[in-house]
Design a protein around this motif. Sequence first.
Motif, mmCIF file in Angstrom:
data_model
loop_
_atom_site.group_PDB
_atom_site.id
_atom_site.type_symbol
_atom_site.label_atom_id
_atom_site.label_comp_id
_atom_site.label_asym_id
_atom_site.label_seq_id
_atom_site.Cartn_x
_atom_site.Cartn_y
_atom_site.Cartn_z
ATOM 1 N N ALA A 267 3.503 -0.166 -5.847
ATOM 2 C CA ALA A 267 4.109 -0.901 -6.130
ATOM 3 C C ALA A 267 3.679 -2.195 -6.618
ATOM 4 C CB ALA A 267 5.033 -1.570 -4.542
ATOM 5 N N THR A 268 2.500 -2.223 -6.728
ATOM 6 C CA THR A 268 1.360 -3.876 -7.015
ATOM 7 C C THR A 268 0.844 -3.671 -7.878
ATOM 8 O OG1 THR A 268 -0.250 -3.802 -5.003
ATOM 9 C CG2 THR A 268 2.041 -5.197 -5.074
ATOM 10 N N LYS A 269 0.420 -2.378 -8.533
ATOM 11 C CA LYS A 269 -0.598 -1.327 -9.017
ATOM 12 C C LYS A 269 -0.280 -2.655 -11.070
ATOM 13 C CE LYS A 269 -2.640 2.471 -10.752
ATOM 14 N NZ LYS A 269 -2.808 3.919 -11.658
ATOM 15 N N GLU A 270 0.789 -2.589 -11.559
ATOM 16 C CA GLU A 270 0.632 -3.504 -12.065
ATOM 17 C C GLU A 270 1.527 -4.573 -11.951
ATOM 18 O OE1 GLU A 270 3.457 -0.651 -14.907
ATOM 19 O OE2 GLU A 270 2.202 1.099 -14.844
ATOM 20 N N HIS A 271 2.482 -4.830 -11.745
ATOM 21 C CA HIS A 271 2.628 -6.378 -11.730
ATOM 22 C C HIS A 271 2.526 -6.596 -10.069
ATOM 23 C CE1 HIS A 271 4.394 -5.530 -15.438
ATOM 24 N NE2 HIS A 271 4.864 -4.525 -15.274
ATOM 25 N N PRO A 272 1.802 -8.006 -10.177
ATOM 26 C CA PRO A 272 1.679 -8.148 -8.583
ATOM 27 C C PRO A 272 3.281 -8.716 -7.815
ATOM 28 C CG PRO A 272 1.204 -9.479 -10.287
ATOM 29 C CD PRO A 272 1.359 -8.359 -11.011
ATOM 30 N N ILE A 273 3.454 -9.129 -6.351
ATOM 31 C CA ILE A 273 4.503 -9.123 -5.862
ATOM 32 C C ILE A 273 4.780 -11.205 -6.339
ATOM 33 C CG2 ILE A 273 6.258 -9.905 -3.575
ATOM 34 C CD1 ILE A 273 5.148 -6.622 -5.266
ATOM 35 N N ASP A 274 5.588 -11.066 -6.629
ATOM 36 C CA ASP A 274 6.494 -13.015 -6.337
ATOM 37 C C ASP A 274 7.359 -13.195 -5.237
ATOM 38 O OD1 ASP A 274 5.316 -12.996 -9.653
ATOM 39 O OD2 ASP A 274 6.597 -11.666 -10.269
ATOM 40 N N ILE A 275 7.684 -12.849 -4.952
ATOM 41 C CA ILE A 275 8.213 -12.839 -3.398
ATOM 42 C C ILE A 275 8.685 -12.010 -2.819
ATOM 43 C CG2 ILE A 275 10.869 -14.135 -3.131
ATOM 44 C CD1 ILE A 275 11.443 -14.576 -5.893
ATOM 45 N N ALA A 276 8.340 -12.076 -1.905
ATOM 46 C CA ALA A 276 8.644 -11.605 -0.109
ATOM 47 C C ALA A 276 9.514 -11.452 0.305
ATOM 48 C CB ALA A 276 7.337 -10.926 -0.318
ATOM 49 N N ILE A 277 10.400 -10.768 1.342
ATOM 50 C CA ILE A 277 11.097 -10.540 1.672
ATOM 51 C C ILE A 277 11.128 -10.029 2.836
ATOM 52 C CG2 ILE A 277 13.857 -10.288 2.268
ATOM 53 C CD1 ILE A 277 14.186 -10.505 -1.218
ATOM 54 N N PHE A 278 11.287 -10.719 4.481
ATOM 55 C CA PHE A 278 10.952 -9.961 5.218
ATOM 56 C C PHE A 278 12.192 -10.609 6.088
ATOM 57 C CE2 PHE A 278 6.963 -11.212 3.664
ATOM 58 C CZ PHE A 278 6.292 -10.073 3.116
ATOM 59 N N ALA A 279 12.630 -9.363 7.396
ATOM 60 C CA ALA A 279 13.966 -9.669 8.030
ATOM 61 C C ALA A 279 13.092 -9.257 9.581
ATOM 62 C CB ALA A 279 14.529 -9.200 8.248
ATOM 63 N N SER A 280 11.977 -9.623 9.802
ATOM 64 C CA SER A 280 11.458 -9.759 11.187
ATOM 65 C C SER A 280 10.121 -9.532 11.232
ATOM 66 C CB SER A 280 11.096 -8.297 11.648
ATOM 67 O OG SER A 280 10.679 -7.355 11.009
ATOM 68 N N PRO A 281 9.989 -10.202 12.537
ATOM 69 C CA PRO A 281 8.229 -10.709 12.206
ATOM 70 C C PRO A 281 7.247 -9.468 12.071
ATOM 71 C CG PRO A 281 9.138 -11.458 14.501
ATOM 72 C CD PRO A 281 10.330 -10.694 13.496
ATOM 73 N N SER A 282 7.858 -8.341 12.738
ATOM 74 C CA SER A 282 7.035 -7.344 13.474
ATOM 75 C C SER A 282 6.281 -6.693 11.193
ATOM 76 C CB SER A 282 7.689 -6.072 13.603
ATOM 77 O OG SER A 282 7.524 -5.796 14.947
ATOM 78 N N ALA A 283 7.932 -6.790 10.776
ATOM 79 C CA ALA A 283 7.401 -6.909 8.747
ATOM 80 C C ALA A 283 6.740 -7.439 7.996
ATOM 81 C CB ALA A 283 8.851 -6.650 8.531
ATOM 82 N N TRP A 284 6.639 -8.260 8.434
ATOM 83 C CA TRP A 284 5.674 -9.762 8.044
ATOM 84 C C TRP A 284 4.065 -9.632 8.256
ATOM 85 C CZ3 TRP A 284 3.534 -12.902 4.893
ATOM 86 C CH2 TRP A 284 2.432 -13.739 5.633
ATOM 87 N N HIS A 285 4.104 -9.505 9.735
ATOM 88 C CA HIS A 285 2.369 -8.905 10.428
ATOM 89 C C HIS A 285 2.322 -7.753 10.115
ATOM 90 C CE1 HIS A 285 3.876 -11.050 14.119
ATOM 91 N NE2 HIS A 285 2.579 -11.855 13.199
ATOM 92 N N HIS A 286 2.699 -6.420 10.026
ATOM 93 C CA HIS A 286 2.663 -4.657 9.345
ATOM 94 C C HIS A 286 2.214 -5.697 7.561
ATOM 95 C CE1 HIS A 286 5.344 -2.702 12.179
ATOM 96 N NE2 HIS A 286 3.491 -3.396 12.533
ATOM 97 N N PHE A 287 2.737 -6.022 6.668
ATOM 98 C CA PHE A 287 2.048 -6.484 5.342
ATOM 99 C C PHE A 287 0.992 -7.124 5.449
ATOM 100 C CE2 PHE A 287 2.334 -9.681 2.517
ATOM 101 C CZ PHE A 287 2.862 -9.236 1.038
ATOM 102 N N LEU A 288 1.197 -8.300 6.274
ATOM 103 C CA LEU A 288 -0.136 -8.696 6.253
ATOM 104 C C LEU A 288 -1.390 -7.993 6.282
ATOM 105 C CD1 LEU A 288 -1.079 -11.975 6.075
ATOM 106 C CD2 LEU A 288 -1.272 -11.728 8.987
#
Length: 236
Positions: A162-183
């Motif tokens: 997903a980030t190969k061509e364009h980096p992420i500008d905005i990331a949306i998180f709906a739970s601490p678990s999703a955030w920690h996994h992204f991190l």
Amino acid sequence: MAKHVLLTREKAKNQPWADILREAGFQVSEVPMIETVAKEMSCEADDYDWIIFTSANTVDYFLRTNELSPNIHIATIGAKTTEALQKRNFTAHFQPSAYTTDVFIEEWLDLKLQNQKILLPKSDKSRNEIAQQLTKKGHEVTEIISYETKLPNEAKQMLSRATKEHPIDIAIFASPSAWHHFLACYTRTISEIEIASIGPVTTQAIHDSGYDVFYEAEVYTMQSLCEQLIKEELRC
């Protein structure tokens, strides 16, 4: 160039918001950072005065294998939690005025009930603040794990693509678990991302990791958060 927005919820929960954001003009990538798996459980709900549902997932997973007595009182936190109940023809007897744990605890205790037996279905990653605070006031709270939350096996590869061509500008998180996994998965510079959070619990997890939150939903729902992004980013 349109800003690149990352959605990190479970696949089915990303879809409607991905469509809305794309129609508004954003570039959107859907990379689920959490996967929920049912946990085998057994309990007699008839033995309790109250059951507290804190998310639509707790409703879904609990009612897959358990029935609710017509005599039990139901409390919910969150509009989607209540909606999940209504789809199964149940009505919540208590909802807080704001979709937060702190408000729920304060307002439920204001009911001045005595020595209630309470069943609290939850995920394996959930905090135990509700049980702790209600127990301190003399109530008997039984917590039961109804589902587990884990990182999907393909998440890291999907994020890389997903980030190969364009980096992420905005990331949306709906739970601490999703955030920690992204991190744990994201290999670029996180400080360059505008982080959007669905509510204070997720926001606190992000802050605890040393990052700022650019957007927090005003009503603690995905609808509110997406409307806010569209309004602020696209100046509608």
